[in-house]
Design a protein around this motif. Structure first.
Motif, PDB file in Angstrom:
ATOM      1  N   ILE A  90       0.816  -1.221   0.000  1.00 26.68           N
ATOM      2  CA  ILE A  90       0.000   0.000   0.000  1.00 26.68           C
ATOM      3  C   ILE A  90       0.847   1.267   0.000  1.00 26.68           C
ATOM      4  O   ILE A  90       0.424   2.315  -0.488  1.00 26.68           O
ATOM      5  N   GLY A  91       2.083   1.185   0.529  1.00 24.45           N
ATOM      6  CA  GLY A  91       2.952   2.369   0.588  1.00 24.45           C
ATOM      7  C   GLY A  91       2.316   3.440   1.460  1.00 24.45           C
ATOM      8  O   GLY A  91       1.779   3.149   2.521  1.00 24.45           O
ATOM      9  N   SER A  92       2.355   4.692   0.961  1.00 22.86           N
ATOM     10  CA  SER A  92       1.782   5.776   1.779  1.00 22.86           C
ATOM     11  C   SER A  92       0.386   6.145   1.288  1.00 22.86           C
ATOM     12  O   SER A  92      -0.163   7.182   1.656  1.00 22.86           O
ATOM     13  N   ARG A  93      -0.199   5.260   0.444  1.00 20.48           N
ATOM     14  CA  ARG A  93      -1.537   5.543  -0.104  1.00 20.48           C
ATOM     15  C   ARG A  93      -2.570   5.641   1.030  1.00 20.48           C
ATOM     16  O   ARG A  93      -2.566   4.807   1.930  1.00 20.48           O
ATOM     17  N   PRO A  94      -3.478   6.628   0.986  1.00 19.50           N
ATOM     18  CA  PRO A  94      -4.528   6.686   2.006  1.00 19.50           C
ATOM     19  C   PRO A  94      -5.397   5.443   1.928  1.00 19.50           C
ATOM     20  O   PRO A  94      -5.662   4.928   0.832  1.00 19.50           O
ATOM     21  N   MET A  95      -5.827   4.958   3.083  1.00 19.49           N
ATOM     22  CA  MET A  95      -6.715   3.794   3.061  1.00 19.49           C
ATOM     23  C   MET A  95      -7.712   3.840   4.199  1.00 19.49           C
ATOM     24  O   MET A  95      -7.482   4.465   5.229  1.00 19.49           O
ATOM     25  N   VAL A  96      -8.860   3.164   3.976  1.00 21.10           N
ATOM     26  CA  VAL A  96      -9.860   3.012   5.032  1.00 21.10           C
ATOM     27  C   VAL A  96     -10.121   1.520   5.215  1.00 21.10           C
ATOM     28  O   VAL A  96     -10.278   0.785   4.230  1.00 21.10           O
ATOM     29  N   LEU A  97     -10.103   1.081   6.478  1.00 20.44           N
ATOM     30  CA  LEU A  97     -10.327  -0.352   6.782  1.00 20.44           C
ATOM     31  C   LEU A  97     -11.557  -0.474   7.664  1.00 20.44           C
ATOM     32  O   LEU A  97     -11.703   0.258   8.661  1.00 20.44           O
ATOM     33  N   ASP A  98     -12.445  -1.402   7.308  1.00 20.54           N
ATOM     34  CA  ASP A  98     -13.699  -1.557   8.048  1.00 20.54           C
ATOM     35  C   ASP A  98     -13.982  -3.051   8.256  1.00 20.54           C
ATOM     36  O   ASP A  98     -13.357  -3.919   7.624  1.00 20.54           O
ATOM     37  N   ALA A  99     -14.915  -3.325   9.139  1.00 22.62           N
ATOM     38  CA  ALA A  99     -15.535  -4.643   9.299  1.00 22.62           C
ATOM     39  C   ALA A  99     -14.507  -5.786   9.345  1.00 22.62           C
ATOM     40  O   ALA A  99     -13.665  -5.813  10.224  1.00 22.62           O
ATOM     41  N   ASP A 100     -14.553  -6.703   8.367  1.00 25.67           N
ATOM     42  CA  ASP A 100     -13.695  -7.888   8.457  1.00 25.67           C
ATOM     43  C   ASP A 100     -12.213  -7.568   8.320  1.00 25.67           C
ATOM     44  O   ASP A 100     -11.374  -8.324   8.841  1.00 25.67           O
ATOM     45  N   ALA A 101     -11.870  -6.457   7.665  1.00 27.33           N
ATOM     46  CA  ALA A 101     -10.447  -6.074   7.640  1.00 27.33           C
ATOM     47  C   ALA A 101      -9.996  -5.799   9.074  1.00 27.33           C
ATOM     48  O   ALA A 101      -8.878  -6.146   9.463  1.00 27.33           O
TER      49      ALA A 101
END
Ligand SMILES: NC(=O)C1=CN([C@@H]2O[C@H](COP(=O)(O)OP(=O)(O)OC[C@H]3O[C@@H](n4cnc5c(N)ncnc54)[C@H](OP(=O)(O)O)[C@@H]3O)[C@@H](O)[C@H]2O)[C@@H](O)CC1
Ligand SMILES: Nc1ncnc2c1ncn2[C@@H]1O[C@H](COP(=O)(O)OP(=O)(O)O)[C@@H](O)[C@H]1O
Length: 418
Positions: A258-269
């Motif tokens: 993913i590097g420094s890419r913005p990300m959102v993690l929800d639920a099963d993640a």
């Protein structure tokens, strides 16, 4: 009695209708009609220890009347912040609280609801410069701030200016979550959306969200791979992906790339992170995690009370340098340096399946449009709640569905921009 209290006692005495009783130590309480309205001004926000003795007795007596109780500023006995060491039977149970200038932190905790009742803020004219100069880690999100965060769409802009994002969501039998998050993502203004879905389910996405592109997994049933990340401005992962071992491996791979890419993690993640805590170290700085309290408990362990819960989240955010969106009434966005932003939009009608999947899509969309992690989380939560409020006005709480929240996103954003 303080000078102020004496002044007000004298004012009361001059009111014709008022009967003033002053109680000395050991005096019995006057007989009053239990159907009366009680105005509670016994203690305010300066309280620094649990009630005891006469005050405790008085509070317990008033609570036993089941009368309507209106509290001034804060129900007597309630602490404004932590109530960890407080005694629940020593706090006035108000039906209504009129609080001065700001809600107190403890009003925003579920466990304070039986004491605070409905609360309303009364401005008392504190100077804005003084307010701004007072250091705090706690903020209430205002619509004006969210409006300023949204990216304007000017005449010559094209879809490339609004970001291309990747959403990884859904598994066989739970494609609704992927559809809801995808629709919400598009309706919040992203330029391009690609959704990673299991092979057998791709028609669901094609038919339900024709605007989205689909990347088809080699697995019929679950998330096991993802495309080259270079085209994507932000990545969202988790709604309904399940926690099977192949998906754990794929999430691990995703975090490695993913590097420094913005990300959102929800639920099963989030559930995968809880089951594999070593993965927490791989989270990119300012990754946005959006747990409901059940998911949070799996991540940070149990807490004794709501104040302790907030402290645990703050410590978690500082340790892993992430942003947490703790969902529920007054959803709280906590930054990697421990600032807590409380949201006031939203309603109990949103407590139904899929509402959180919609929020993931909204935050992903805003990340794709270039908002920072904190701004995307704060703005996304506000917009989600505002759309929920419009949907509730149209449908009522019981009938409100996650799809209704999506349908009202456009109006919520327009209202914000006016
Ligand atoms: N249409 C679809 O495809 C949909 C798919 N979905 C997908 O399904 C998967 C499972 O997600 P999930 O959130 O339903 O289950 P899970 O994480 O086990 O949490 C439940 C447990 O946590 C607790 N808990 C929950 N909320 C709480 C709260 N506010 N406050 C306090 N506690 C709370 C609660 O505990 P309890 O209160 O009962 O003790 C309960 O036992 C996930 O992948 C999701 O994306 C859903 O999005 C629905 C639509
Ligand atoms: N009483 C409430 N007031 C305001 N918002 C609420 C309330 N109950 C739930 N919500 C919102 O609804 C969403 C529910 O998310 P979540 O529990 O993850 O649902 P799901 O997993 O089914 O999508 C959250 O954004 C939460 O803040």
């Amino acid at each position: 009695m303080s000078d102020d209290a004496q002044t007000n006692r004298d004012r009361l005495r001059h009111l014709q209708q008022a009967v003033v009783y002053e109680l000395d130590k050991g005096d019995a309480l006057p007989q009053v009609d239990h159907q009366c309205v009680v105005i509670d001004g016994l203690f305010g926000s300066g309280l620094n220890r649990p009630l005891a003795g006469r005050a405790l007795e008085l509070v317990q007596t008033v609570n036993s009347w089941k009368a309507e109780v209106v509290a001034i500023d804060i129900p007597s006995g309630l602490m404004g912040e932590s109530n960890t060491d407080n005694h629940s039977d020593g706090i006035i149970k108000a039906t209504q609280t009129f609080t001065f200038q700001f809600p107190k932190l403890s009003f925003l905790f579920p466990e304070s609801a039986p004491y605070v009742g409905n609360w309303e803020v009364l401005p008392i004219g504190l100077h804005p410069d003084k307010i701004n100069a007072t250091p705090t880690s706690w903020f209430l999100t205002e619509a004006g701030r969210v409006k300023d965060l949204l990216k304007p769409r000017t005449r010559f802009m094209h879809k490339g200016h609004f970001g291309h994002v990747l959403l990884i969501a859904g598994s066989y039998g739970k494609m609704g979550a992927a559809v809801l998050a995808s629709r919400a993502c598009m309706k919040t203004g992203v330029g391009l959306l690609t959704v990673q879905v299991p092979h057998k389910t791709c028609h669901v996405l094609h038919c339900s969200v024709p605007e989205a592109m689909v990347n088809i997994d080699r697995s019929d049933l679950m998330f096991t791979e993802f495309p080259d990340l270079s085209p994507f401005k932000a990545v969202g992962v988790g709604p309904a992906i399940g926690c099977r071992s192949n998906s754990v491996l794929a999430l691990t791979d995703l975090l490695d790339q993913i590097g420094s890419r913005p990300m959102v993690l929800d639920a099963d993640a989030l559930n995968i992170l809880s089951n594999n805590p070593a993965l927490l170290e791989k989270l990119p700085e300012n990754a946005v995690l959006t747990p409901h309290p059940g998911e949070l408990k799996r991540l940070v362990g149990p807490w004794g009370d709501d104040f302790e819960r907030l402290q645990k989240v703050v410590a978690f955010c500082r340790k892993y340098q992430v942003v947490v969106v703790l969902k529920g009434a007054f959803t709280t966005v906590i930054s990697s340096n421990g600032e807590c932003h409380f949201n006031t939009t939203g309603n109990p009608g949103m407590a139904s399946a899929g509402s959180g999947d919609v929020l993931t899509g909204i935050i992903l969309s805003l990340l794709g449009q270039g908002l920072s992690s904190m701004d995307a989380a704060v703005a996304g939560v506000h917009i989600h709640g505002a759309a929920g409020d419009l949907a509730c006005a149209a449908e009522g709480e019981a009938a409100l569905t996650a799809s209704d929240i999506v349908s009202h996103l456009g109006k919520a954003i327009v209202a914000l921009q006016q």
